[in-house]
Design a protein around this motif. Structure first.
Motif, PDB file in Angstrom:
ATOM      1  N   ARG A 131       0.839  -1.193   0.000  1.00 57.21           N
ATOM      2  CA  ARG A 131       0.000   0.000   0.000  1.00 57.21           C
ATOM      3  C   ARG A 131       0.878   1.249   0.000  1.00 57.21           C
ATOM      4  NH1 ARG A 131       0.569   1.576   5.228  1.00 57.21           N
ATOM      5  NH2 ARG A 131       1.095  -0.073   6.715  1.00 57.21           N
ATOM      6  N   PRO A 132       0.336   2.406  -0.370  1.00 54.62           N
ATOM      7  CA  PRO A 132       1.124   3.642  -0.331  1.00 54.62           C
ATOM      8  C   PRO A 132       1.610   3.947   1.082  1.00 54.62           C
ATOM      9  CG  PRO A 132      -0.875   3.951  -1.634  1.00 54.62           C
ATOM     10  CD  PRO A 132      -0.995   2.608  -0.984  1.00 54.62           C
ATOM     11  N   LYS A 136       7.916   1.260  -0.104  1.00 51.69           N
ATOM     12  CA  LYS A 136       8.377   0.612  -1.346  1.00 51.69           C
ATOM     13  C   LYS A 136       9.515   1.399  -1.996  1.00 51.69           C
ATOM     14  CE  LYS A 136       4.439   0.581  -3.514  1.00 51.69           C
ATOM     15  NZ  LYS A 136       3.632   1.273  -2.502  1.00 51.69           N
ATOM     16  N   GLU A 209       6.701   2.392  -9.351  1.00 51.65           N
ATOM     17  CA  GLU A 209       5.288   2.593  -9.681  1.00 51.65           C
ATOM     18  C   GLU A 209       4.970   2.259 -11.139  1.00 51.65           C
ATOM     19  OE1 GLU A 209       3.878   6.403  -8.494  1.00 51.65           O
ATOM     20  OE2 GLU A 209       4.436   6.153  -6.398  1.00 51.65           O
ATOM     21  N   THR A 232       8.254  -1.664  -8.509  1.00 51.72           N
ATOM     22  CA  THR A 232       7.164  -1.627  -7.539  1.00 51.72           C
ATOM     23  C   THR A 232       5.847  -1.425  -8.270  1.00 51.72           C
ATOM     24  OG1 THR A 232       7.217   0.777  -7.202  1.00 51.72           O
ATOM     25  CG2 THR A 232       8.687  -0.556  -5.842  1.00 51.72           C
ATOM     26  N   HIS A 234       1.425  -0.754  -7.117  1.00 46.83           N
ATOM     27  CA  HIS A 234       0.452  -0.628  -6.034  1.00 46.83           C
ATOM     28  C   HIS A 234      -0.457  -1.853  -6.024  1.00 46.83           C
ATOM     29  CE1 HIS A 234       1.518   3.253  -4.543  1.00 46.83           C
ATOM     30  NE2 HIS A 234       1.365   3.844  -5.710  1.00 46.83           N
ATOM     31  N   ASN A 236      -1.834  -4.826  -2.626  1.00 50.72           N
ATOM     32  CA  ASN A 236      -1.404  -5.461  -1.383  1.00 50.72           C
ATOM     33  C   ASN A 236      -0.934  -6.894  -1.588  1.00 50.72           C
ATOM     34  OD1 ASN A 236      -2.000  -3.175   0.130  1.00 50.72           O
ATOM     35  ND2 ASN A 236      -4.120  -3.798   0.453  1.00 50.72           N
TER      36      ASN A 236
END
Length: 582
Positions: A131-132, A136, A209, A232, A234, A236
């Protein structure tokens, strides 16, 4: 673990009164971000919570003053402070005017990847999920530095918003010798990724991202050229990527496949199933659940295949305690009565010390659990005894079958657990029997890894190739007349050389209760009481109440468990079961 944050440079862009409040704040070193919204009180956010820095609402002049000190914002409404990792994000109104700022503290934390350093050194591509705000980007920055400085690899970072290597043309020292390529516009990130491979001969590409289909496609292109990827996204869990049509290509892509009759029978599934389309772009996936708790999928392809077939993965769980020690456990899925899919963790500290028996075969026989005191005294009613079986939790404990443990062998001298290749037998029912009875059996999809074959007799007769393959591999075939739970139980016992219990085993009654509704449990209770109180002790046949075909089938299986014969007679909707004594 060393932390570098250059916090003072971020505080210098804030209004004077807010800066003084933060400089004297007791939680200054753990500041996460400062939020300035027009007409609202300024807010500082810490790991423990948020608090207001002033009772005076933020004015447009204060926001404009901060913008002047920061500089211009890019197409992604982000700006930075040169030679720092801080990020300032803007909120605009409909006319494009900035009316809010989020000033996020950027920290270089050295030593954050100690939990997965062994994976980084393998040279395999790694995907970080979380999660943000879970860390990460911080982990990505440290991975880039480790690969460049300590492993002497040519590392190129694709930095779309200057968040990894900081703002300005000179990258932040936190990335070490790694090189950084900036992206002029977020829409061009996939082009810069390909450009990096074609022009700069990297051994490792680091991407933050991955969020569009073009970026996922570019990542696959890079991986196919033999370059290690660290990125990475986004989400979970792996399931989030599988269900995300934009990013599913990172895990191989998903497609619907129609199976042949033989393959569908072998799997015990329907003919149309979901399968992975191609090899995953990344070989390893790390789910960052918390800053000090990461879940590692060492083989992403196997994890995705298992999830698509309805199996829960068994990944590693890596944690760091307060003293900095790394603990590695294995997350297992327990089959325990009605608690389907419940998870438990098993330590891997003793890995490699050899297989240990759980003790259930110490005597070579399955020993029934002792009845409760009420049942022994004859004071408990049938219903209370049946409910006791439903509530029994001891099935999940491997030691419930016996205290003594020793190494055992299978029917042909092979080590346990016994690897069985099922053909035409419901895998769901096999999992139930194995889990509830705690049998040392592992189901395998590969015939080469099997110790025995469990198949329906009708399928074996019509499948000459299966018989030939079994003969060539010297594999015994245990055939079932029907794929019912009692027959599956007896077949597994024969394969494991376990004697049939003389007394009805309470544990086996649990096999009939999985996913049973109230009506089904009432019908099973009726059949059980009829068998145990009338048919067996008095030797008299019994007729049960009319039931639906599905419920009658369950009653037939329960009667078969007692080695008795039963027939259905009458016309619907009054068709019912008649149970005969042995």
């Amino acid at each position: 673990m060393t932390i570098t944050d250059d916090l003072q440079k971020l505080l210098e862009i804030l209004p004077q009164d807010l800066r003084q409040n933060l400089e004297n704040h007791p939680q200054r070193d753990s500041l996460v971000e400062v939020v300035l919204d027009l007409g609202r009180c300024p807010e500082a956010r810490f790991p423990s919570g948020a608090e207001y820095l002033s009772d005076v609402p933020v004015t447009q002049e204060q926001i404009d003053d901060c913008i002047v000190r920061v500089g211009s914002f890019g197409a992604d409404n982000r700006a930075g402070i040169e030679q720092t990792l801080h990020r300032i994000s803007a909120i605009r109104n409909r006319s494009g005017k900035v009316i809010g700022l989020t000033c996020r503290v950027g920290r270089a934390i050295f030593g954050t990847i100690s939990m997965i350093r062994d994976l980084v050194e393998t040279g395999k591509s790694i995907l970080m999920l979380g999660r943000p705000g879970v860390g990460k980007t911080t982990a990505l920055r440290e991975i880039a530095r480790t690969l460049a400085d300590e492993l002497d690899k040519r590392v190129v970072i694709i930095d779309s918003s200057n968040e990894i290597a900081g703002d300005g043309d000179v990258p932040h020292p936190a990335i070490g010798k790694a090189r950084r390529m900036q992206v002029s516009h977020p829409d061009r990130q996939h082009q810069v990724m390909i450009e990096a491979v074609e022009n700069h001969m990297p051994e490792v590409i680091v991407i933050d991202e991955i969020g569009t289909e073009l970026e996922a496609l570019a990542a696959r292109t890079i991986a196919e050229r033999g370059v290690q990827l660290v990125g990475t996204a986004h989400g979970n869990q792996i399931e989030n990527l599988i269900k995300n049509p934009t990013l599913s290509d990172l895990v191989g892509g998903i497609q619907a496949v129609t199976l042949g009759d033989d393959e569908a029978r072998r799997r015990g599934s329907q003919k149309t199933v979901l399968e992975r389309k191609a090899p995953p772009t990344f070989e390893i996936a790390v789910e960052m659940q918390e800053r000090k708790r990461w879940v590692v999928h060492e083989d992403l392809a196997d994890t995705v295949d298992g999830l698509l077939r309805g199996h829960q993965p068994t990944p590693q769980v890596r944690t760091v305690d307060e003293e900095g020690n790394i603990n590695i456990t294995r997350q297992l899925t327990a089959i325990d009565g009605h608690k389907k899919g419940s998870r438990r963790e098993e330590s891997l500290a003793a890995a490699g010390s050899g297989r240990k028996s759980t003790g259930w075969r110490a005597s070579g026989q399955m020993i029934p659990l002792p009845l409760s005191s009420e049942a022994e005294n004859g004071n408990g009613s049938g219903r209370s005894e049946f409910e006791r079986l439903l509530r029994k939790e001891s099935l999940s404990n491997g030691n419930s079958f016996g205290r003594n443990s020793r190494s055992e062998s299978g029917p042909n001298g092979e080590d346990l657990p016994l690897h069985i290749y099922p053909y035409g037998v419901s895998r769901h029912q096999l999992d139930q029997v194995i889990g509830v009875l705690n049998l040392p059996v592992v189901l395998t999809k590969e015939l080469d890894n099997a110790d025995a074959i469990l198949a329906l007799r009708s399928h074996v007769k019509n499948h000459a190739k299966l018989r030939q393959m079994a003969k060539a591999r010297h594999l015994p075939i245990q055939m079932l007349k029907a794929g019912t739970i009692p027959q599956i139980t007896r077949a597994l016992r024969r394969l494991l050389n376990i004697d049939e219990p003389e007394v009805t085993d309470d544990r086996e009654l649990q096999l009939f209760l999985h996913s049973a509704s109230d009506d089904e449990m009432d019908a099973l209770e009726e059949a059980r009481l009829a068998v145990e109180q009338i048919v067996i002790p008095k030797g008299q046949p019994v007729e049960l109440l009319p039931r639906s075909p599905q419920v009658r089938k369950m009653q037939h299986e329960l009667v078969e468990h007692y080695r008795l014969r039963s027939d259905s007679f009458g016309d619907e909707p009054n068709r019912r079961l008649r149970i005969y004594p042995a």
